[in-house]
Design an enzyme around this catalytic site. Sequence first.
Site, short mmCIF file in Angstrom:
data_model
loop_
_atom_site.label_atom_id
_atom_site.label_comp_id
_atom_site.label_asym_id
_atom_site.label_seq_id
_atom_site.Cartn_x
_atom_site.Cartn_y
_atom_site.Cartn_z
N ASP A 232 8.74 -2.03 -5.09
CA ASP A 232 7.38 -1.57 -5.35
C ASP A 232 6.36 -2.39 -4.57
O ASP A 232 6.46 -3.62 -4.47
CB ASP A 232 7.12 -1.69 -6.86
CG ASP A 232 5.72 -1.27 -7.25
OD1 ASP A 232 5.44 -0.06 -7.20
OD2 ASP A 232 4.91 -2.16 -7.59
N GLU A 301 8.42 0.80 -0.95
CA GLU A 301 7.19 1.55 -1.13
C GLU A 301 6.04 0.79 -0.48
O GLU A 301 5.74 -0.34 -0.84
CB GLU A 301 6.87 1.74 -2.62
CG GLU A 301 5.60 2.54 -2.84
CD GLU A 301 4.79 2.11 -4.05
OE1 GLU A 301 4.11 2.97 -4.64
OE2 GLU A 301 4.81 0.91 -4.40
#
Length: 583
Positions: A232, A301
Amino acid sequence: MRAPLIQILLFSLLNSGSSMAGLVKSDTEDFIDWWQHTVFYQIYPRSFMDSNGDGIGDLKGITSKLRYLADTGITATWLSPIFQSPMVDFGYDISDYKAIQPEYGTMADFEELIDTAFELGIKVVLDFVPNHSSDQHEWFKKSAAREPGYEDFYVWHDGIVQENGTRVPPNNWPSVFYGSAWKWHEGREQYYLHQFTKEQPDLNYRNPKVVQAMDDVLLFWLNKGVAGFRIDAVNHLFEDESLKDEPLSGKTGDSLSYDYTEHIYSRDLPEVLEMIHHWRQLLDDFSAKHPERPTRIMMTEAYAGLTQLADYYEDSNGVRGSHLPFNFHFITDVKGDSDARDYVYNVEKWLIYMPRGHAANWVMGNHDNPRVASRFGPASVDAMNMLLLTLPGVAVTYNGEELGMVDYRELSWEDTVDPPALNVGEELYQEVSRDPVRTPFQWSNETNAGFSTATKTWLPVHPNYLELNLEAQKAANRSHYHVYKDLLELRKSAIMRVGRFNIEPLTRWVFAFKRSYPNFESIITVINVSDKEQLVDLSEFLSQPKKLVVEVSGVDSKYQPGQSLAASALLLAAREGLVCRLV
């Protein structure tokens, strides 16, 4: 003007210099690693299936539905965070990286999930959140108390004392979630950096002890049997040590908005790539030590520039990083009013910049962005899934997109729980809230869409569940679910794994792409992105006049699988997609 021809030979990409002659032996033989042509199905655990009636999805609920994934044809799933958390940002604020969030279950439940997935041939990827922890993590508590070894686990600063004696944050950096990115800590008497909520302090990756601690976390879960990690917000990992003010963007006069500055000192620093390389080496080393297990992978990401994402794959020195730097162009750069040229351009630019020897990937939706049916319109659901699932490489599907679930935009302020929405207040919450895309999965027309037996679920179920649900779509002769499942079946064919690829806009509103290989029947995907019927001639695109036979058609299409069509005069309804064999 005809678009530039992009030809991708997937197998030669993965094995530079080798010839494909004679290599395609059957429709079931694989020539590439498991992750290079799979569909990753993202599960948002809190909203997938509730097994104990508390209104919150959980691990046992996921395990109970793994058979659904297998029956659909899914062989890999990515779970949004399941770790122990105060749930300020619903799992992205982690207080213990090696423990399961109690409302989701226990470690035994997780181990059962892994075992069941293995039996069904499904690989499990976990969401890894390294940029920040929760302020309830023991690391942060120790750092705030200046305990030896933890003093610099986070990014701390005295701030600036103004002439009038007022102490203010060290710079003008705003948080992604609105407001200053700095919070004063009374106990330590310093500011700490939080690029997201104030309860999510940023870890200091310039401290080798932090890197080692996170390595231990990754190895812990690898030894539990996970197939890899989706990392993330990876481009936020490092900040410039000078902590200088960032230049103003000119986009807004609101100094508390994330758009207020150009993030040249707080995001996308060169050190991020070094950390990606470090984690890739860790995963490669683990895979080498366990050759009997599948390759362990990393997906990253980052909403970043194309050249930077290409470097995530592999830098200029040939050092490999992320197996799959997420490609969000179908989310960020293509919209409901985009024309065929926009789609072709966004496909081609990724393939052009992607270094040779890597797998393309396409992300159509996720838990942070409006759903496909809401972004492009319900009539586009089948066409967008055809696009996603017939392009070369990896596809990422957010749970519910196979049904055409839509955003619950009428969600009330009282039911809103998303931090960015709460931060901006009742007047503006609907503009930024991610809650509408996170509502519970619609399994059936039973109470709470079959998601939970609770009186109240953590987010309300979309009221359209009475008509739009999996059970109804399974029972129907034609449905979005059947289209999706048929596309997954088609992906098993050799031509979809290793075929050459080229794409062109046929008109302003219709584009087509072809997967081909000598001695195999080519697969053609053609999509009308307009709100009007379009008549197109594919003869020039196909080089020679041939017949099309429908493989997959949409819910409302007048065409049926097996039907023969003339390539020279193909009539497409508004927002229609077709997948055909060229015979």
